[in-house]
Design a protein around this motif. Structure first.
Motif, PDB file in Angstrom:
ATOM      1  N   ALA A   1      25.535 100.876 -36.572  1.00  0.00           N
ATOM      2  CA  ALA A   1      24.791 100.334 -37.702  1.00  0.00           C
ATOM      3  C   ALA A   1      25.128  98.864 -37.953  1.00  0.00           C
ATOM      4  CB  ALA A   1      25.071 101.162 -38.959  1.00  0.00           C
ATOM      5  N   LEU A   2      26.386  98.480 -37.737  1.00  0.00           N
ATOM      6  CA  LEU A   2      26.775  97.089 -37.945  1.00  0.00           C
ATOM      7  C   LEU A   2      26.201  96.160 -36.871  1.00  0.00           C
ATOM      8  CD1 LEU A   2      30.529  97.500 -38.954  1.00  0.00           C
ATOM      9  CD2 LEU A   2      28.617  96.894 -40.453  1.00  0.00           C
ATOM     10  N   ARG A   3      25.966  96.666 -35.681  1.00  0.00           N
ATOM     11  CA  ARG A   3      25.336  95.969 -34.563  1.00  0.00           C
ATOM     12  C   ARG A   3      26.203  94.888 -33.931  1.00  0.00           C
ATOM     13  NH1 ARG A   3      19.065  94.702 -35.417  1.00  0.00           N
ATOM     14  NH2 ARG A   3      19.270  94.727 -33.125  1.00  0.00           N
ATOM     15  N   TRP A   4      26.925  94.122 -34.732  1.00  0.00           N
ATOM     16  CA  TRP A   4      27.702  93.023 -34.169  1.00  0.00           C
ATOM     17  C   TRP A   4      28.856  93.476 -33.283  1.00  0.00           C
ATOM     18  CZ3 TRP A   4      26.291  88.324 -33.316  1.00  0.00           C
ATOM     19  CH2 TRP A   4      25.302  87.746 -34.095  1.00  0.00           C
TER      20      TRP A   4
ATOM     21  N   ALA B   1      36.071 109.913 -35.419  1.00  0.00           N
ATOM     22  CA  ALA B   1      35.574 109.125 -34.285  1.00  0.00           C
ATOM     23  C   ALA B   1      34.056 109.033 -34.298  1.00  0.00           C
ATOM     24  CB  ALA B   1      36.052 109.737 -32.969  1.00  0.00           C
ATOM     25  N   GLU B   2      33.385 110.120 -34.646  1.00  0.00           N
ATOM     26  CA  GLU B   2      31.922 110.110 -34.665  1.00  0.00           C
ATOM     27  C   GLU B   2      31.399 109.242 -35.806  1.00  0.00           C
ATOM     28  OE1 GLU B   2      28.140 110.812 -33.368  1.00  0.00           O
ATOM     29  OE2 GLU B   2      30.051 111.289 -32.380  1.00  0.00           O
ATOM     30  N   VAL B   3      32.040 109.297 -36.957  1.00  0.00           N
ATOM     31  CA  VAL B   3      31.623 108.458 -38.081  1.00  0.00           C
ATOM     32  C   VAL B   3      31.801 106.982 -37.737  1.00  0.00           C
ATOM     33  CG1 VAL B   3      32.180 107.789 -40.456  1.00  0.00           C
ATOM     34  CG2 VAL B   3      32.020 110.212 -39.840  1.00  0.00           C
ATOM     35  N   VAL B   4      32.933 106.639 -37.149  1.00  0.00           N
ATOM     36  CA  VAL B   4      33.185 105.247 -36.761  1.00  0.00           C
ATOM     37  C   VAL B   4      32.159 104.787 -35.736  1.00  0.00           C
ATOM     38  CG1 VAL B   4      34.810 103.728 -35.562  1.00  0.00           C
ATOM     39  CG2 VAL B   4      35.626 105.263 -37.339  1.00  0.00           C
ATOM     40  N   SER B   5      31.829 105.643 -34.777  1.00  0.00           N
ATOM     41  CA  SER B   5      30.852 105.281 -33.761  1.00  0.00           C
ATOM     42  C   SER B   5      29.491 104.974 -34.381  1.00  0.00           C
ATOM     43  CB  SER B   5      30.720 106.414 -32.742  1.00  0.00           C
ATOM     44  OG  SER B   5      29.718 106.129 -31.795  1.00  0.00           O
ATOM     45  N   ARG B   6      29.067 105.793 -35.321  1.00  0.00           N
ATOM     46  CA  ARG B   6      27.757 105.579 -35.942  1.00  0.00           C
ATOM     47  C   ARG B   6      27.769 104.361 -36.855  1.00  0.00           C
ATOM     48  NH1 ARG B   6      24.836 111.432 -36.888  1.00  0.00           N
ATOM     49  NH2 ARG B   6      25.644 112.438 -34.986  1.00  0.00           N
ATOM     50  N   CYS B   7      28.870 104.131 -37.537  1.00  0.00           N
ATOM     51  CA  CYS B   7      28.966 102.926 -38.368  1.00  0.00           C
ATOM     52  C   CYS B   7      29.003 101.682 -37.490  1.00  0.00           C
ATOM     53  CB  CYS B   7      30.204 102.999 -39.258  1.00  0.00           C
ATOM     54  SG  CYS B   7      30.072 104.174 -40.623  1.00  0.00           S
ATOM     55  N   ARG B   8      29.647 101.766 -36.336  1.00  0.00           N
ATOM     56  CA  ARG B   8      29.680 100.640 -35.402  1.00  0.00           C
ATOM     57  C   ARG B   8      28.260 100.296 -34.938  1.00  0.00           C
ATOM     58  NH1 ARG B   8      32.790 102.665 -31.996  1.00  0.00           N
ATOM     59  NH2 ARG B   8      34.749 101.662 -32.620  1.00  0.00           N
TER      60      ARG B   8
END
Length: 246
Positions: free
Chosen positions: A148-151, A139-146
């Motif tokens: 980073a993607l910004r959109w 969940a934390e990895v997905v949150s940080r990748c989200r």
């Protein structure tokens, strides 16, 4: 600005809906951050449109310009002033810019899945070394990748917004933008699903299966995942058969 000019914006014909005020508030709060976001005020104008102002004068000018940039990216014409920010309706120029930015995202950052895989591996390894429990890692990895993607955040801001216009050119641009947003949303979901799989692999300590055909051609991300997980023997090694040594 006149309605007939190429750069024209248009006041909304109906009173500003609560949905639009909520969307504007979400966009401005994201720009302002969690602390300053609580001081944002949004109100409809008599002839249509929205005015936004901050109770806290600290960094007001900088924040107004940051909010105006994100609101223009959403397709609205905005005018920042010394004490408030005005949102005056859909702008053909801003909607065209949004369409270009969505298209650029699809052909640029959102086309690079290797970059997301690499980022997910690096984030997961760092968090694991920092002691984050394995159950919380995906969940934390997905949150940080989200982030980073910004959109994903930008599209989530517009949830519940009804976009309409009585002008045919504006309606066509709104339809074009909606189609591109749908593609960007699906692509972002694919990136986040990939980040989740990578994070679960690192958290579980099981390297991804590799086919014999992959051999030395295994991708950089796959190799990083393989070396990042601990080696776990399923059983104690058997004693060597003296005869086998010969």
């Amino acid at each position: 600005m006149t309605i007939g000019s190429p750069d024209s914006s248009r006041f909304l014909e109906d009173p500003v809906s609560r949905g639009q005020e909520q969307v504007v508030r979400r966009i401005c709060a994201r720009v302002a951050g969690p602390l300053t976001g609580r001081d944002i005020n949004v109100a409809g104008l008599p002839l249509g449109g929205v005015e936004i102002w901050l109770d806290n004068p600290r960094h007001r000018w900088r924040l107004y310009h940051g909010m105006a940039r994100e609101l223009r990216l959403a397709g609205w014409h905005t005018e920042p002033g010394p004490d408030r920010l005005l949102l005056l309706g859909w702008s053909p120029v801003c909607l065209s810019h949004r369409a270009r930015m969505l298209g650029a995202a699809l052909s640029g950052r959102l086309a690079d899945f290797d970059r997301t895989s690499f980022a997910a591996v690096m984030i997961a390894i760092r968090l694991r070394h920092e002691g984050l429990p394995a159950a919380r890692l995906p969940a934390e990895v997905v949150s940080r990748c989200r982030d980073a993607l910004r959109w994903p955040a930008r599209l989530a801001d517009l949830d519940g917004l009804e976009r309409r216009s009585t002008l045919e050119p504006i309606r066509l641009r709104l339809a074009q933008v909606a189609g591109l947003e749908s593609k960007v949303s699906r692509r972002c979901a694919e990136h986040l699903a990939l980040a989740s799989r990578v994070a679960r692999t690192v958290a579980g300590g099981v390297p991804p299966a590799r086919s014999r055909a992959s051999g030395p051609r295994a991708g950089l991300t796959e190799r990083m995942v393989c070396v990042s997980v601990p080696n776990r023997a399923s059983a104690a090694p058997a004693a060597l058969d003296p005869g086998a040594a010969r």
